[in-house]
Design a protein around this motif. Structure first.
Motif, mmCIF file in Angstrom:
data_model
loop_
_atom_site.group_PDB
_atom_site.id
_atom_site.type_symbol
_atom_site.label_atom_id
_atom_site.label_comp_id
_atom_site.label_asym_id
_atom_site.label_seq_id
_atom_site.Cartn_x
_atom_site.Cartn_y
_atom_site.Cartn_z
ATOM 1 N N UNK A 48 -19.300 4.542 -35.291
ATOM 2 C CA UNK A 48 -19.229 5.825 -34.610
ATOM 3 C C UNK A 48 -20.178 5.873 -33.415
ATOM 4 N N UNK A 49 -21.472 5.621 -33.649
ATOM 5 C CA UNK A 49 -22.464 5.743 -32.587
ATOM 6 C C UNK A 49 -23.697 4.928 -32.937
ATOM 7 N N UNK A 50 -24.457 4.520 -31.918
ATOM 8 C CA UNK A 50 -25.678 3.757 -32.109
ATOM 9 C C UNK A 50 -26.757 4.224 -31.148
ATOM 10 N N UNK A 51 -28.000 4.142 -31.604
ATOM 11 C CA UNK A 51 -29.162 4.494 -30.794
ATOM 12 C C UNK A 51 -30.200 3.394 -30.963
ATOM 13 N N UNK A 52 -30.475 2.655 -29.887
ATOM 14 C CA UNK A 52 -31.454 1.580 -29.915
ATOM 15 C C UNK A 52 -32.869 2.116 -29.733
ATOM 16 N N UNK A 53 -33.851 1.294 -30.086
ATOM 17 C CA UNK A 53 -35.245 1.682 -29.940
ATOM 18 C C UNK A 53 -35.612 1.961 -28.486
ATOM 19 N N UNK A 54 -34.883 1.342 -27.551
ATOM 20 C CA UNK A 54 -35.097 1.556 -26.127
ATOM 21 C C UNK A 54 -34.590 2.914 -25.653
ATOM 22 N N UNK A 55 -33.789 3.581 -26.463
ATOM 23 C CA UNK A 55 -33.154 4.820 -26.078
ATOM 24 C C UNK A 55 -31.710 4.660 -25.642
ATOM 25 N N UNK A 56 -31.246 3.431 -25.503
ATOM 26 C CA UNK A 56 -29.858 3.167 -25.132
ATOM 27 C C UNK A 56 -28.916 3.632 -26.232
ATOM 28 N N UNK A 57 -27.808 4.259 -25.846
ATOM 29 C CA UNK A 57 -26.813 4.735 -26.796
ATOM 30 C C UNK A 57 -25.492 4.020 -26.590
ATOM 31 N N UNK A 58 -24.681 4.003 -27.645
ATOM 32 C CA UNK A 58 -23.348 3.427 -27.596
ATOM 33 C C UNK A 58 -22.453 4.254 -28.514
ATOM 34 N N UNK A 59 -21.216 4.516 -28.061
ATOM 35 C CA UNK A 59 -20.292 5.354 -28.812
ATOM 36 C C UNK A 59 -18.937 4.695 -28.939
ATOM 37 N N UNK A 60 -18.289 4.924 -30.077
ATOM 38 C CA UNK A 60 -16.884 4.582 -30.200
ATOM 39 C C UNK A 60 -16.081 5.438 -29.226
ATOM 40 N N UNK A 61 -14.905 4.945 -28.818
ATOM 41 C CA UNK A 61 -14.113 5.657 -27.833
ATOM 42 C C UNK A 61 -13.772 7.074 -28.287
ATOM 43 N N UNK A 62 -13.434 7.231 -29.580
ATOM 44 C CA UNK A 62 -13.048 8.551 -30.074
ATOM 45 C C UNK A 62 -14.203 9.542 -30.080
ATOM 46 N N UNK A 63 -15.447 9.034 -30.007
ATOM 47 C CA UNK A 63 -16.623 9.891 -30.073
ATOM 48 C C UNK A 63 -17.142 10.310 -28.707
ATOM 49 N N UNK A 64 -16.758 9.610 -27.660
ATOM 50 C CA UNK A 64 -17.279 9.887 -26.324
ATOM 51 C C UNK A 64 -16.898 11.292 -25.865
ATOM 52 N N UNK A 65 -17.901 12.025 -25.395
ATOM 53 C CA UNK A 65 -17.670 13.372 -24.915
ATOM 54 C C UNK A 65 -17.686 14.434 -25.992
ATOM 55 N N UNK A 66 -17.664 14.039 -27.257
ATOM 56 C CA UNK A 66 -17.667 14.992 -28.368
ATOM 57 C C UNK A 66 -18.885 14.845 -29.285
ATOM 58 N N UNK A 67 -19.324 13.612 -29.507
ATOM 59 C CA UNK A 67 -20.435 13.345 -30.426
ATOM 60 C C UNK A 67 -21.670 12.913 -29.642
ATOM 61 N N UNK A 68 -22.845 13.264 -30.164
ATOM 62 C CA UNK A 68 -24.104 12.870 -29.557
ATOM 63 C C UNK A 68 -25.073 12.400 -30.633
ATOM 64 N N UNK A 69 -25.613 11.192 -30.469
ATOM 65 C CA UNK A 69 -26.622 10.679 -31.387
ATOM 66 C C UNK A 69 -28.000 10.884 -30.763
ATOM 67 N N UNK A 70 -28.958 11.316 -31.568
ATOM 68 C CA UNK A 70 -30.308 11.576 -31.083
ATOM 69 C C UNK A 70 -31.299 11.365 -32.217
ATOM 70 N N UNK A 71 -32.582 11.470 -31.926
ATOM 71 C CA UNK A 71 -33.602 11.274 -32.944
ATOM 72 C C UNK A 71 -34.820 12.142 -32.701
ATOM 73 N N UNK A 72 -35.596 12.321 -33.756
ATOM 74 C CA UNK A 72 -36.898 12.951 -33.710
ATOM 75 C C UNK A 72 -37.856 11.950 -34.342
ATOM 76 N N UNK A 73 -38.588 11.209 -33.513
ATOM 77 C CA UNK A 73 -39.450 10.144 -34.007
ATOM 78 C C UNK A 73 -40.559 10.657 -34.920
ATOM 79 N N UNK A 74 -41.094 11.825 -34.627
ATOM 80 C CA UNK A 74 -42.172 12.379 -35.429
ATOM 81 C C UNK A 74 -41.733 12.642 -36.861
ATOM 82 N N UNK A 75 -40.448 12.948 -37.060
ATOM 83 C CA UNK A 75 -39.918 13.255 -38.378
ATOM 84 C C UNK A 75 -39.131 12.105 -38.999
#
Length: 125
Positions: A48-75
Motif C-alpha cells: 500500500x505505502x512505504x515511508x523510509x527513514x530519510x522521509x521518502x515515501x512510496x505508494x501503490x497506484x491505487x493509493x496515490x492521491x487518496x492515502x497518506x503515510x506519515x509518522x510521529x517519531x516521538x511516539x
C-alpha cells in the motif's frame, strides 16, 4: 525484536475516511523503512505505502492521491490516512517494519521484517 500493533480500522461508508495507527516498540532504532500492506478475502497480500527513514515515501497506484503515510517519531507511531474510500479498499491492513543491524559472527549486515496483527477495514457501498 520489533513489536507492532495496529489500530483504527472499522466500518465506513464509501467516500469516507479512516486513519490507521501503528505503534512500534523494542529495537526501534534499527528501523530504516515502515510500510503498510493489505489483504482482501481470497487475494494476495499487496503493498500500500512505504515511508523510509530519510522521509521518502512510496505508494501503490491505487493509493496515490487518496492515502497518506506519515509518522510521529516521538511516539514511535506510523499512520495511514485514507480518504475517498471505496468498497475495493476493504481488507485487513498490516503494519510492517524493516530493520538492519551489524552482526560480527560472521561479519555481516542482517535484515529483518516484523509484522503487526492487522486491523480490519470494511467500506460499504
Amino acid at each position: 525484536q520489533v513489536h507492532l500493533v495496529e489500530s483504527g480500522g472499522g466500518l465506513v461508508q464509501s467516500g469516507g475516511s479512516l486513519r490507521l495507527s501503528c505503534v512500534a516498540s523494542g529495537s526501534v532504532s534499527g528501523i530504516y523503512e515502515e510500510r503498510w500492506y493489505r489483504q482482501s478475502v481470497g487475494a494476495e497480500r499487496e503493498f500500500v505505502a512505504a515511508l523510509a527513514d530519510t522521509g521518502q515515501t512510496n505508494y501503490a497506484h491505487f493509493a496515490k492521491g487518496r492515502f497518506t503515510i506519515s509518522r510521529d517519531r516521538a511516539k514511535n507511531m506510523v499512520y495511514l490516512q485514507m480518504n475517498a474510500l471505496k468498497p475495493e479498499d476493504s481488507g485487513i491492513y498490516y503494519c510492517n517494519a524493516a530493520t538492519s543491524r551489524i552482526d560480527y559472527a560472521p561479519p555481516d549486515i542482517k535484515y529483518d521484517q516484523f509484522w503487526g496483527q492487522g486491523t480490519q477495514v470494511t467500506v460499504s457501498s
